[in-house]
Write a protein that holds these residues in place. Structure first.
Motif, PDB file in Angstrom:
ATOM      1  N   ASP A  38       0.834  -1.199   0.000  1.00  0.00           N
ATOM      2  CA  ASP A  38       0.000   0.000   0.000  1.00  0.00           C
ATOM      3  C   ASP A  38       0.872   1.254   0.000  1.00  0.00           C
ATOM      4  N   ASP A  39       1.959   1.214   0.772  1.00  0.00           N
ATOM      5  CA  ASP A  39       2.879   2.347   0.802  1.00  0.00           C
ATOM      6  C   ASP A  39       3.463   2.602  -0.583  1.00  0.00           C
ATOM      7  N   LEU A  40       3.903   1.543  -1.229  1.00  0.00           N
ATOM      8  CA  LEU A  40       4.506   1.690  -2.557  1.00  0.00           C
ATOM      9  C   LEU A  40       3.489   2.201  -3.563  1.00  0.00           C
ATOM     10  N   MET A  42       0.878   4.136  -2.929  1.00  0.00           N
ATOM     11  CA  MET A  42       0.639   5.558  -2.666  1.00  0.00           C
ATOM     12  C   MET A  42       1.820   6.411  -3.117  1.00  0.00           C
ATOM     13  N   LEU A  43       3.039   5.880  -2.961  1.00  0.00           N
ATOM     14  CA  LEU A  43       4.212   6.610  -3.433  1.00  0.00           C
ATOM     15  C   LEU A  43       4.203   6.750  -4.951  1.00  0.00           C
ATOM     16  N   GLU A  44       3.802   5.698  -5.640  1.00  0.00           N
ATOM     17  CA  GLU A  44       3.709   5.764  -7.098  1.00  0.00           C
ATOM     18  C   GLU A  44       2.606   6.721  -7.530  1.00  0.00           C
ATOM     19  N   SER A  45       1.508   6.722  -6.805  1.00  0.00           N
ATOM     20  CA  SER A  45       0.405   7.630  -7.129  1.00  0.00           C
ATOM     21  C   SER A  45       0.806   9.089  -6.937  1.00  0.00           C
ATOM     22  N   ALA A  46       1.671   9.342  -5.942  1.00  0.00           N
ATOM     23  CA  ALA A  46       2.111  10.713  -5.674  1.00  0.00           C
ATOM     24  C   ALA A  46       2.996  11.262  -6.784  1.00  0.00           C
ATOM     25  N   LYS A  47       3.517  10.397  -7.652  1.00  0.00           N
ATOM     26  CA  LYS A  47       4.373  10.845  -8.744  1.00  0.00           C
ATOM     27  C   LYS A  47       3.591  11.111 -10.024  1.00  0.00           C
TER      28      LYS A  47
END
Length: 323
Positions: A38-40, A42-47
């Motif tokens: 889930d963290d990964l 969300m990090l990808e979505s933030a880019k």
């Protein structure tokens, strides 16, 4: 206003035994497991781009090719209560201190001139006023002054600075709220990068940014709120997209935001209370507008401060069922 940040910092540095005991007594929030995947995600979505209309509603204090500096803090609309209570306490101490000094001056005058007028009442008033001053001022200086400092005798705004040259984010907070924190931009996530991450009830709150412990360099996450309270999710997405494009692509093509002065203008203490209510004020009656301001100041009575911090991690709690 630093009240929420101060309480959050105190919660971070509490001994583990106290935190475990608190969580055991307050099992009102149903926790949702947060996995590494889930963290990964969300990090990808933030880019990725969140919308096609980036726009900052401010307040922006500095904006150039390398730096974006904005207001940071969750409860800007709740400012003033601590100052009001503190001013009342300080005024009470000052008033009784004035009475005590005036009574003592009269007693000294009577003693020096050998007047035969009775001085018992003056002595009683002086001793009573001194007792009240000591009774109020000693506990206030020991316990209350540090709370007063959260609003009075200090800057009224927290700041967050985005540096696209170093790809770092700097949280400017007082030492008693954790001090200045440096965070990597590549570790940031936001619930407004995609609608599927949006927390229910987030309207009326500013844009949220979060760093997990592995990126925050601490045993706790860093959660901050940036800018003004939003009227709708579109405004939150536009604010996030403005920051994301500035850090990832540069200021080219972005609408230049209005620059706000650091000078503490008086109206800056009142305007945040109306943030997030624009859509209601346009069509509401005067009586309704007064009610909206009161409701905005009250916030969510069933939602505690620590639960607000946990919303981003463990989901949104449900309001209690009345009756």
């Amino acid at each position: 206003m630093y009240f929420v940040e101060w309480l959050t910092w105190l919660a971070y540095i509490d001994p583990k035994e106290e935190r475990d005991a608190f969580e055991k007594q307050h099992k009102k929030v149903k926790r949702k497991a947060l996995y590494e995947s889930d963290d990964l995600e969300m990090l990808e979505s933030a880019k990725k781009p969140a919308c096609n209309t980036p726009k900052s509603r401010g307040p922006v204090y500095l904006y150039n090719e390398h730096i974006l500096e904005m207001r940071c803090g969750m409860w800007e609309a709740k400012r003033g209560l601590i100052s009001l209570i503190s001013a009342t306490i300080i005024y009470t101490i000052a008033a009784f201190l004035f009475i005590a000094i005036k009574s003592l001056a009269l007693l000294i005058k009577i003693a020096q001139n050998n007047y035969e007028e009775p001085y018992g009442s003056r002595l009683f008033i002086a001793l009573f006023a001194i007792a009240i001053v000591l009774l109020i001022s000693l506990p206030y200086l020991k316990y209350g002054l540090r709370i007063t400092r959260l609003e009075m005798f200090t800057s009224r705004h927290l700041l967050i600075r985005f540096n696209r040259t170093t790809q770092q984010v700097y949280l400017h907070r007082p030492t008693y709220c954790g001090g200045i924190v440096t965070l990597p931009w590549h570790g940031v996530t936001s619930s407004h990068s995609d609608k599927k991450y949006a927390a229910a009830g987030s309207l009326g709150l500013p844009l949220d940014l979060m760093w997990q412990p592995s990126y925050a360099g601490a045993l706790h996450p860093e959660l901050v709120h940036v800018g003004k309270a939003a009227n709708n999710y579109t405004e939150q997405q536009a604010e996030w997209e403005f920051i994301r494009r500035f850090m990832d692509e540069g200021p080219e093509g972005l609408p230049r935001p209005r620059i706000t002065s650091h000078f503490p203008w008086p109206w800056q203490a009142f305007t945040p209370q109306f943030e997030g209510l624009t859509r209601y004020f346009r069509t509401s009656s005067r009586i309704t507008k007064l009610g909206l301001v009161r409701a905005d100041n009250q916030g969510l009575p069933w939602l505690s401060i620590d639960q607000r911090l946990k919303i981003r991690l463990f989901g949104t709690p449900k309001p209690p069922i009345s009756g």
